[in-house]
Design a protein around this motif. Structure first.
Motif, PDB file in Angstrom:
ATOM      1  N   GLU A   1      37.039 115.081 -23.393  1.00  0.00           N
ATOM      2  CA  GLU A   1      37.397 115.395 -22.012  1.00  0.00           C
ATOM      3  C   GLU A   1      38.557 114.520 -21.539  1.00  0.00           C
ATOM      4  O   GLU A   1      39.528 115.021 -20.943  1.00  0.00           O
ATOM      5  N   GLU A   2      38.479 113.224 -21.815  1.00  0.00           N
ATOM      6  CA  GLU A   2      39.536 112.306 -21.380  1.00  0.00           C
ATOM      7  C   GLU A   2      40.872 112.647 -22.038  1.00  0.00           C
ATOM      8  O   GLU A   2      41.930 112.623 -21.394  1.00  0.00           O
ATOM      9  N   GLU A   3      40.830 112.962 -23.324  1.00  0.00           N
ATOM     10  CA  GLU A   3      42.065 113.289 -24.037  1.00  0.00           C
ATOM     11  C   GLU A   3      42.703 114.558 -23.496  1.00  0.00           C
ATOM     12  O   GLU A   3      43.922 114.623 -23.293  1.00  0.00           O
ATOM     13  N   LEU A   4      41.889 115.574 -23.251  1.00  0.00           N
ATOM     14  CA  LEU A   4      42.431 116.830 -22.751  1.00  0.00           C
ATOM     15  C   LEU A   4      42.943 116.700 -21.323  1.00  0.00           C
ATOM     16  O   LEU A   4      43.960 117.303 -20.966  1.00  0.00           O
ATOM     17  N   ARG A   5      42.267 115.917 -20.504  1.00  0.00           N
ATOM     18  CA  ARG A   5      42.763 115.681 -19.141  1.00  0.00           C
ATOM     19  C   ARG A   5      44.094 114.952 -19.171  1.00  0.00           C
ATOM     20  O   ARG A   5      44.984 115.213 -18.348  1.00  0.00           O
ATOM     21  N   GLY A   6      44.256 114.034 -20.130  1.00  0.00           N
ATOM     22  CA  GLY A   6      45.526 113.328 -20.259  1.00  0.00           C
ATOM     23  C   GLY A   6      46.659 114.238 -20.678  1.00  0.00           C
ATOM     24  O   GLY A   6      47.786 114.122 -20.184  1.00  0.00           O
ATOM     25  N   ARG A   7      46.385 115.169 -21.589  1.00  0.00           N
ATOM     26  CA  ARG A   7      47.418 116.088 -22.064  1.00  0.00           C
ATOM     27  C   ARG A   7      47.688 117.213 -21.076  1.00  0.00           C
ATOM     28  O   ARG A   7      48.805 117.725 -20.996  1.00  0.00           O
ATOM     29  N   HIS A   8      46.639 117.636 -20.361  1.00  0.00           N
ATOM     30  CA  HIS A   8      46.761 118.773 -19.447  1.00  0.00           C
ATOM     31  C   HIS A   8      46.176 118.391 -18.080  1.00  0.00           C
ATOM     32  O   HIS A   8      45.078 118.850 -17.716  1.00  0.00           O
ATOM     33  N   PRO A   9      46.881 117.567 -17.319  1.00  0.00           N
ATOM     34  CA  PRO A   9      46.314 117.070 -16.047  1.00  0.00           C
ATOM     35  C   PRO A   9      46.010 118.164 -15.036  1.00  0.00           C
ATOM     36  O   PRO A   9      45.169 117.973 -14.151  1.00  0.00           O
ATOM     37  N   GLU A  10      46.654 119.312 -15.149  1.00  0.00           N
ATOM     38  CA  GLU A  10      46.427 120.396 -14.192  1.00  0.00           C
ATOM     39  C   GLU A  10      45.257 121.287 -14.600  1.00  0.00           C
ATOM     40  O   GLU A  10      44.854 122.172 -13.840  1.00  0.00           O
ATOM     41  N   LEU A  11      44.696 121.066 -15.777  1.00  0.00           N
ATOM     42  CA  LEU A  11      43.614 121.897 -16.286  1.00  0.00           C
ATOM     43  C   LEU A  11      42.256 121.407 -15.783  1.00  0.00           C
ATOM     44  O   LEU A  11      41.970 120.208 -15.790  1.00  0.00           O
ATOM     45  N   THR A  12      41.418 122.334 -15.335  1.00  0.00           N
ATOM     46  CA  THR A  12      40.060 121.996 -14.929  1.00  0.00           C
ATOM     47  C   THR A  12      39.172 121.937 -16.166  1.00  0.00           C
ATOM     48  O   THR A  12      39.005 122.943 -16.867  1.00  0.00           O
ATOM     49  N   VAL A  13      38.615 120.759 -16.437  1.00  0.00           N
ATOM     50  CA  VAL A  13      37.797 120.557 -17.631  1.00  0.00           C
ATOM     51  C   VAL A  13      36.411 120.081 -17.217  1.00  0.00           C
ATOM     52  O   VAL A  13      36.274 119.163 -16.417  1.00  0.00           O
ATOM     53  N   SER A  14      35.388 120.719 -17.743  1.00  0.00           N
ATOM     54  CA  SER A  14      34.016 120.285 -17.512  1.00  0.00           C
ATOM     55  C   SER A  14      33.308 120.144 -18.854  1.00  0.00           C
ATOM     56  O   SER A  14      33.741 120.716 -19.862  1.00  0.00           O
ATOM     57  N   THR A  15      32.223 119.369 -18.881  1.00  0.00           N
ATOM     58  CA  THR A  15      31.470 119.170 -20.113  1.00  0.00           C
ATOM     59  C   THR A  15      29.987 119.402 -19.859  1.00  0.00           C
ATOM     60  O   THR A  15      29.507 119.284 -18.729  1.00  0.00           O
ATOM     61  N   GLU A  16      29.279 119.713 -20.929  1.00  0.00           N
ATOM     62  CA  GLU A  16      27.840 119.934 -20.824  1.00  0.00           C
ATOM     63  C   GLU A  16      27.187 119.652 -22.172  1.00  0.00           C
ATOM     64  O   GLU A  16      27.682 120.080 -23.218  1.00  0.00           O
ATOM     65  N   ARG A  17      26.101 118.892 -22.134  1.00  0.00           N
ATOM     66  CA  ARG A  17      25.294 118.663 -23.334  1.00  0.00           C
ATOM     67  C   ARG A  17      23.973 119.383 -23.135  1.00  0.00           C
ATOM     68  O   ARG A  17      23.253 119.116 -22.176  1.00  0.00           O
ATOM     69  N   ILE A  18      23.673 120.320 -24.026  1.00  0.00           N
ATOM     70  CA  ILE A  18      22.501 121.174 -23.871  1.00  0.00           C
ATOM     71  C   ILE A  18      21.520 120.901 -25.006  1.00  0.00           C
ATOM     72  O   ILE A  18      21.903 120.838 -26.178  1.00  0.00           O
ATOM     73  N   SER A  19      20.260 120.765 -24.652  1.00  0.00           N
ATOM     74  CA  SER A  19      19.226 120.498 -25.647  1.00  0.00           C
ATOM     75  C   SER A  19      18.699 121.817 -26.211  1.00  0.00           C
ATOM     76  O   SER A  19      17.799 122.441 -25.646  1.00  0.00           O
ATOM     77  N   ASP A  20      19.287 122.242 -27.304  1.00  0.00           N
ATOM     78  CA  ASP A  20      18.852 123.460 -27.991  1.00  0.00           C
ATOM     79  C   ASP A  20      19.630 123.537 -29.295  1.00  0.00           C
ATOM     80  O   ASP A  20      20.555 122.748 -29.537  1.00  0.00           O
ATOM     81  N   THR A  21      19.281 124.488 -30.141  1.00  0.00           N
ATOM     82  CA  THR A  21      20.015 124.660 -31.388  1.00  0.00           C
ATOM     83  C   THR A  21      21.435 125.133 -31.089  1.00  0.00           C
ATOM     84  O   THR A  21      21.686 125.818 -30.098  1.00  0.00           O
TER      85      THR A  21
END
Length: 281
Positions: free
Chosen positions: A62-82
């Motif tokens: 997330e940090e790397e992509l925000r640095g390369r594309h500051p105008e891009l909306t980036v979100s993350t999610e960790r999901i407990s499943d296969t």
């Protein structure tokens, strides 16, 4: 697979997805599937270490992509499943799903494990496979968008819509490739005559199929290739320098398993460019 190998594969796919999302003015959602191992099953690493690594990989991506594309909306999610269930669930409401894949050689394309095969065969949205050792971003984003068309009827519409839209957002050429089925040939004279006739008919049919999409996307330069040979070979030859290859997957009943079709299978295993697999009826 080591953590470093998985991280490299994921980062390459995430970088491709970020560039594409930016072109389309769409948000990017990074997902990591996590499922706790049962305590009575031995694991190679301590679970706390695995959890820490998973969270760190998401955060760093997330940090790397925000640095390369500051105008891009980036979100993350960790999901407990296969992983397969998580990815298929995400595909239900995503415009496209982007996965990383290991290459198995400097020429060969993708090494599809059971996860990739399962997701490709069942996802309801287009799935893009990006090689870990991919071509440069400039070659990917500037090369032609090549779409392989088997059937030129209504089932071609999802592929053409995806391919024309991709070419429009990249401001590049769309190359439509069609390899029609040939009837049995008998004798040299008949071979020559039938080849000429089939080529002319196929070119006319392809031109008609492309006409409404040319009108909808007048800004997209269009080229086409008709080859009277094995469809996968025709598509792969046209895609030698492509930035993106688009192929179709017929929607099968679950009873038919993880089939993705011979052309999609061949292109995924031998194309050097990212490959988009688009489901259609």
């Amino acid at each position: 697979m080591s953590n470093a190998e998985e991280t490299g594969r994921a980062c390459t796919a995430a970088d491709w997805a970020a560039r594409d999302a930016q072109r389309r003015a769409l948000p990017l959602h990074l997902v990591h599937a996590w499922i706790w191992q049962p305590h009575d099953v031995p694991v190679a690493q301590d679970l706390d270490t695995q959890k820490h690594w998973a969270l760190r990989m998401l955060r760093e991506a997330e940090e790397e992509l925000r640095g390369r594309h500051p105008e891009l909306t980036v979100s993350t999610e960790r999901i407990s499943d296969t992983a397969a269930e998580v990815l298929l669930g995400q595909a239900e409401h995503a415009q496209m799903l982007v996965l990383g894949s290991s290459g198995h050689g400097s020429i060969a394309g993708f090494l599809l494990g059971s996860l990739g095969q399962r997701v490709l065969a069942r996802a309801n949205s287009p799935v893009v496979m990006v090689r870990a050792k991919a071509r440069s971003a400039a070659k990917q984003d500037g090369g032609e968008v090549v779409v392989g068309l088997d059937d030129l009827g209504d089932s071609a519409a999802p592929l053409l819509e995806f391919a024309f839209d991709a070419a429009a957002t990249r401001r590049t050429v769309l190359r439509a490739v069609h390899a029609p089925s040939l009837p049995p040939l008998y004798g040299y004279g008949l071979v020559v005559g039938q080849l000429a006739s089939n080529t002319g008919q196929a070119e006319k049919a392809l031109s008609e199929a492309l006409k409404p999409w040319r009108e909808k996307y007048p800004q997209v330069p269009v080229a086409h290739t008709v080859g009277l040979a094995r469809p996968s070979g025709v598509v792969l030859r046209a895609a030698a320098q492509a930035g993106l290859v688009v192929v179709g997957r017929r929607v099968h009943r679950p009873a038919l398993g993880m089939r993705i079709g011979p052309v999609a299978h061949a292109v995924l295993h031998h194309a050097a460019a990212p490959v988009a697999v688009v489901p259609h009826d």
